[in-house]
Design an enzyme around this catalytic site. Sequence first.
Site, short mmCIF file in Angstrom:
data_model
loop_
_atom_site.label_atom_id
_atom_site.label_comp_id
_atom_site.label_asym_id
_atom_site.label_seq_id
_atom_site.Cartn_x
_atom_site.Cartn_y
_atom_site.Cartn_z
CD GLU A 1 -4.80 -7.04 3.90
OE1 GLU A 1 -5.27 -7.92 3.59
OE2 GLU A 1 -3.79 -7.12 4.73
CG HIS B 1 2.64 -2.94 3.25
ND1 HIS B 1 2.87 -2.86 4.68
CD2 HIS B 1 1.19 -3.79 3.30
CE1 HIS B 1 1.89 -3.33 5.47
NE2 HIS B 1 0.93 -3.55 4.67
#
Length: 203
Positions: free
Chosen positions: A83, A9
């Site tokens: 994550e 990202h």
Amino acid sequence: MTRICFARHGETDWNIELRMQGHVDIPLNATGLAQAAALGRRFAAGMEAAAIYSSDLLRARQTAQPIAEALGVPVVPLAGLRERSFGRCEGLVIAEILERFPEEGLAMKRRDADHVPQGGESRRQHQERIRACVRELAGCHAEQSLVVVTHGGVLDVVYRIATGLPIEAPRNYPIGNAGINWVRVEGEQWAIESWGEVAHLSE
């Protein structure tokens, strides 16, 4: 065999501050949005993929959207691509973790594979979650190319699985925001085709 383009990202304010983001739903900052747009332009320049998957966290979905628009395919959000969860350490920098939760801070510094921060998951648990998620995606897309937009810790796992680098070993390879990383997945055999492509960010 499945070819997967893993993209991290774009930048967030917590990336700059080196805060543990984990599962906290942080948005991209202005730089991150520009990086996401650059990724979109890169994929619009002749790249193809059968599908695009993203972590369901906002920073990954914001990064995936310009790619999806360039490819003409919808983003499929998956919680399995998140994550690593750092539990009560999320939102803190390492110095704050060492001060408030010294056991957890020291475990992070020595890359303890099996230490579970309170409310979070260990490095090994995270690795097995990512391994299972990528294996499932590859199984659903044999002989196809995919895009997966995810997080730095996930890319760390992917690199280690593909190269055989132990969990405890220090990281000596780049995982830049909005970088492009191509990996071949064939059953339990993962191989890196290219890693850390960032030229599109300066074009």
